[in-house]
Design a protein around this motif. Structure first.
Motif, mmCIF file in Angstrom:
data_model
loop_
_atom_site.group_PDB
_atom_site.id
_atom_site.type_symbol
_atom_site.label_atom_id
_atom_site.label_comp_id
_atom_site.label_asym_id
_atom_site.label_seq_id
_atom_site.Cartn_x
_atom_site.Cartn_y
_atom_site.Cartn_z
ATOM 1 N N ILE A 115 1.317 -10.674 19.333
ATOM 2 C CA ILE A 115 -0.037 -10.141 19.509
ATOM 3 C C ILE A 115 -0.905 -10.456 18.299
ATOM 4 O O ILE A 115 -2.043 -10.930 18.431
ATOM 5 C CB ILE A 115 0.019 -8.621 19.764
ATOM 6 N N VAL A 116 -0.379 -10.219 17.103
ATOM 7 C CA VAL A 116 -1.158 -10.449 15.884
ATOM 8 C C VAL A 116 -1.570 -11.911 15.763
ATOM 9 O O VAL A 116 -2.704 -12.222 15.389
ATOM 10 C CB VAL A 116 -0.349 -10.015 14.641
ATOM 11 N N ASN A 117 -0.678 -12.809 16.116
ATOM 12 C CA ASN A 117 -0.960 -14.238 15.927
ATOM 13 C C ASN A 117 -1.934 -14.811 16.941
ATOM 14 O O ASN A 117 -2.371 -15.954 16.794
ATOM 15 C CB ASN A 117 0.347 -15.036 15.947
ATOM 16 N N PHE A 125 -6.393 -7.533 9.756
ATOM 17 C CA PHE A 125 -6.311 -6.490 8.737
ATOM 18 C C PHE A 125 -4.962 -6.523 8.023
ATOM 19 O O PHE A 125 -3.937 -6.879 8.596
ATOM 20 C CB PHE A 125 -6.533 -5.122 9.379
ATOM 21 N N GLY A 126 -4.977 -6.088 6.761
ATOM 22 C CA GLY A 126 -3.770 -6.138 5.952
ATOM 23 C C GLY A 126 -2.637 -5.304 6.498
ATOM 24 O O GLY A 126 -1.458 -5.644 6.328
ATOM 25 N N TRP A 127 -2.950 -4.210 7.188
ATOM 26 C CA TRP A 127 -1.871 -3.356 7.689
ATOM 27 C C TRP A 127 -1.150 -3.970 8.889
ATOM 28 O O TRP A 127 -0.079 -3.511 9.256
ATOM 29 C CB TRP A 127 -2.389 -1.958 8.027
ATOM 30 N N GLU A 128 -1.719 -5.005 9.497
ATOM 31 C CA GLU A 128 -0.970 -5.713 10.545
ATOM 32 C C GLU A 128 0.202 -6.476 9.912
ATOM 33 O O GLU A 128 1.347 -6.388 10.370
ATOM 34 C CB GLU A 128 -1.884 -6.687 11.292
ATOM 35 N N SER A 129 -0.084 -7.228 8.842
ATOM 36 C CA SER A 129 0.972 -7.944 8.134
ATOM 37 C C SER A 129 1.965 -6.978 7.505
ATOM 38 O O SER A 129 3.173 -7.247 7.470
ATOM 39 C CB SER A 129 0.379 -8.858 7.059
ATOM 40 N N SER A 320 -1.240 -13.686 4.035
ATOM 41 C CA SER A 320 0.092 -14.110 4.463
ATOM 42 C C SER A 320 0.276 -15.587 4.122
ATOM 43 O O SER A 320 -0.569 -16.411 4.475
ATOM 44 C CB SER A 320 0.270 -13.896 5.971
ATOM 45 N N PHE A 321 1.364 -15.900 3.461
ATOM 46 C CA PHE A 321 1.634 -17.268 3.040
ATOM 47 C C PHE A 321 2.400 -18.048 4.110
ATOM 48 O O PHE A 321 2.681 -19.229 3.926
ATOM 49 C CB PHE A 321 2.436 -17.270 1.731
ATOM 50 N N LEU A 326 5.703 -12.795 6.482
ATOM 51 C CA LEU A 326 6.806 -12.290 5.670
ATOM 52 C C LEU A 326 6.483 -12.476 4.189
ATOM 53 O O LEU A 326 5.972 -13.521 3.787
ATOM 54 C CB LEU A 326 8.101 -13.019 6.010
ATOM 55 N N VAL A 327 6.796 -11.471 3.390
ATOM 56 C CA VAL A 327 6.609 -11.481 1.934
ATOM 57 C C VAL A 327 5.156 -11.832 1.606
ATOM 58 O O VAL A 327 4.843 -12.870 1.029
ATOM 59 C CB VAL A 327 7.597 -12.441 1.244
ATOM 60 N N ASN A 328 4.271 -10.938 1.993
ATOM 61 C CA ASN A 328 2.829 -11.149 1.852
ATOM 62 C C ASN A 328 2.319 -10.564 0.539
ATOM 63 O O ASN A 328 3.043 -9.892 -0.198
ATOM 64 C CB ASN A 328 2.099 -10.479 3.017
ATOM 65 N N THR A 329 1.045 -10.786 0.288
ATOM 66 C CA THR A 329 0.366 -10.134 -0.829
ATOM 67 C C THR A 329 -0.600 -9.097 -0.265
ATOM 68 O O THR A 329 -1.181 -9.290 0.808
ATOM 69 C CB THR A 329 -0.383 -11.157 -1.702
ATOM 70 N N TYR A 330 -0.742 -7.996 -0.987
ATOM 71 C CA TYR A 330 -1.529 -6.883 -0.478
ATOM 72 C C TYR A 330 -2.552 -6.428 -1.517
ATOM 73 O O TYR A 330 -2.527 -6.844 -2.669
ATOM 74 C CB TYR A 330 -0.610 -5.713 -0.096
ATOM 75 N N GLY A 331 -3.426 -5.539 -1.105
ATOM 76 C CA GLY A 331 -4.453 -4.997 -1.994
ATOM 77 C C GLY A 331 -5.635 -4.512 -1.179
ATOM 78 O O GLY A 331 -5.784 -4.859 -0.005
ATOM 79 N N ALA A 332 -6.472 -3.703 -1.797
ATOM 80 C CA ALA A 332 -7.632 -3.161 -1.074
ATOM 81 C C ALA A 332 -8.724 -2.764 -2.043
ATOM 82 O O ALA A 332 -8.449 -2.276 -3.140
ATOM 83 C CB ALA A 332 -7.214 -1.947 -0.242
ATOM 84 N N PHE A 333 -9.974 -2.984 -1.629
ATOM 85 C CA PHE A 333 -11.168 -2.518 -2.333
ATOM 86 C C PHE A 333 -11.231 -3.025 -3.769
ATOM 87 O O PHE A 333 -11.477 -2.261 -4.703
ATOM 88 C CB PHE A 333 -11.264 -0.986 -2.279
ATOM 89 N N GLY A 334 -11.008 -4.333 -3.920
ATOM 90 C CA GLY A 334 -11.269 -4.941 -5.218
ATOM 91 C C GLY A 334 -12.737 -4.818 -5.590
ATOM 92 O O GLY A 334 -13.096 -4.787 -6.766
#
Length: 483
Positions: A115-117, A125-129, A320-321, A326-334
């Protein structure tokens, strides 16, 4: 060679609680998909999946929908995911053989990945990954009758570390207000989806806002390292994460981001704190150990990219790389916006537009509209149209691909699209014209709140969709009438 180190029965209860919570989040995610996909992604949606699949190859977006897509098949996929998730929540799978348990946990991951893809901007959104990466690791945790594998528990800690530390780093490297501790002067007012308590959080004393930011820096830049310490330090660190994420749940609506972060933190808690007695562990199959070792090696290799991102100067967040997320980078509100703007969609059923035309608003379910309506509690549910319209309020280019189609759907009174709104101002009919205006919003002061009962003060500042009508070809076209 002794394999005594492979499992740790002290985390049996932690694993059980973690699995139940994660399965509940999966269930919610599939229900969200079932409720909203037809209007957003269906064959006649704003961004139809068939159109996306026609220009995308399988290796670019791994998904079962490359084999076949129809709205009925989407319902079957999301419905199966919801059913399996419900089984996992109930604990009915706990007694399965190890191989069957792993396969059952793989089902919601494969289906949600599918579904995500194909979800395009609606699933960006980051919370999907984060759900997909967490769900992938959960496949290998094993059923209740084997000891929790230590390596998988460490991989969950590594994921939680990246979520928290990545969010902390993107802040101190980003907006200056995070460094001078003033970001919460604005954030509670300008966040994408304020909640019922956000007005009160905004009006806390400014010194307390600075304390909040400072505490956030400690929670995200220092505490994540303590997660890897021996007990009870790791449990204390997990408790700090749980408390700070709970604070975010109270202060705003961020879908299931905070809930899944809490779920990850639970995996670090000493299982002895839960009132659950573990059974005598059964034998761990040799092939299962080999699979866990292979998983660990793969995560170590894939960690190169997020580590480089964390250490590099040009840190990106929520990326997502690989196509498997899998093994993603995250963060919010920079970056924190200082002013709040809202896209307000309006329509009229009058035959012509004049300066005296009466416009009626399409009210969204979660985002601010009517200044007198209190912001609702939505999270952990995810209102995808509401969230995307927040991005559109920052720049109309975020909606360039789907805003014209949204106008067309409203002009034709498309019932599936109208279900995305809280209120349809034209029940049983269609408007003759629609438009979308941009408004500046700010919270009322305490005095204004007492005198008017309103939560917001707003004023129009521009146009997002100029006045349009339905053309002969069934699409929305702008007209020359005054806005």
């Amino acid at each position: 060679m002794s394999w005594d180190w492979f499992g740790d029965q002290d985390y049996w209860a932690s694993r059980l609680v973690f699995q139940r919570m994660l399965a509940a989040i999966y269930l919610l995610a599939f229900l969200v998909a079932l409720n909203q996909f037809r209007a957003l992604l269906g064959e006649r949606g704003l961004l139809p999946v068939p159109r996306f699949l026609s220009r995308t190859r399988l290796r670019e977006s791994p998904s079962v929908f490359h084999a076949h897509y129809s709205d009925r098949f989407f319902v079957a996929v999301a419905g199966t995911g919801a059913l399996v998730s419900a089984v996992l929540v109930s604990g009915l799978a706990d007694g399965l053989p190890v191989w069957a348990h792993l396969l059952l946990w793989a089902v919601p991951w494969v289906l949600y990945l599918s579904i995500v893809n194909v979800g395009q901007v609606w699933y960006s959104f980051g919370w999907e990954s984060l759900l997909l990466e967490t769900g992938f690791l959960a496949i290998f945790l094993g059923p209740a009758h084997v000891e929790p594998p230590v390596l998988v528990l460490w991989l969950l800690l590594w994921l939680l570390f990246r979520v928290e530390f990545g969010a902390g780093m993107i802040k101190v490297r980003g907006d200056r207000c995070w460094r001078d501790l003033t970001c919460l002067y604005y954030h509670h007012e300008t966040q994408p989806m304020p909640g019922p308590l956000s007005w009160y959080f905004h009006h806390l004393p400014r010194p307390l806002h600075k304390v909040e930011v400072a505490a956030n820096h400690v929670a995200q830049l220092v505490v994540p390292f303590v997660l890897f310490a021996p007990q009870p330090a790791a449990t204390v660190a997990a408790g700090v994460v749980i408390v700070t994420q709970g604070w975010l749940v109270l202060s705003g609506n961020f879908a299931w981001l905070n809930v899944i972060t809490i779920t990850l933190a639970v995996s670090a808690v000493d299982g002895g704190l839960f009132p659950l007695a573990p059974p005598e562990p059964g034998e761990t199959p040799g092939w299962y150990r080999a699979v866990v070792l292979a998983l660990t090696a793969a995560v170590v290799v894939l960690s190169y990219w997020p580590i480089r991102n964390l250490l590099g100067r040009g840190q990106i967040m929520n990326y997502s790389f690989n196509r498997l997320h899998l093994v993603n980078t995250y963060g919010a509100f920079g970056t924190v916006t200082r002013d709040r703007h809202e896209v307000i969609i309006e329509g009229t059923d009058e035959p012509a537009v004049t300066p005296e035309t009466t416009w009626r608003e399409y009210e969204l379910k979660g985002k601010p509209g009517d200044p007198r309506r209190r912001p609702p509690q939505i999270a952990p549910y995810h209102l995808r149209l509401d969230w995307q319209l927040w991005f559109v309020s920052l720049s109309s280019r975020y909606g360039a691909r789907w805003l014209p189609e949204l106008a067309t759907k409203l002009l034709t009174a498309d019932p599936r699209t109208l279900k995305l709104f809280r209120r349809n101002p034209f029940p049983g009919s269609a408007p003759t014209f629609v438009r979308a205006r941009l408004f500046h919003y700010r919270y009322t002061t305490r005095r204004e709140r007492r005198e008017t009962g309103a939560w917001w003060v707003r004023e129009p500042v521009g146009m997002v969709i100029r006045t349009c009508r339905l053309a002969d070809d069934g699409t929305a076209v702008p007209v020359g009438y005054p806005d």
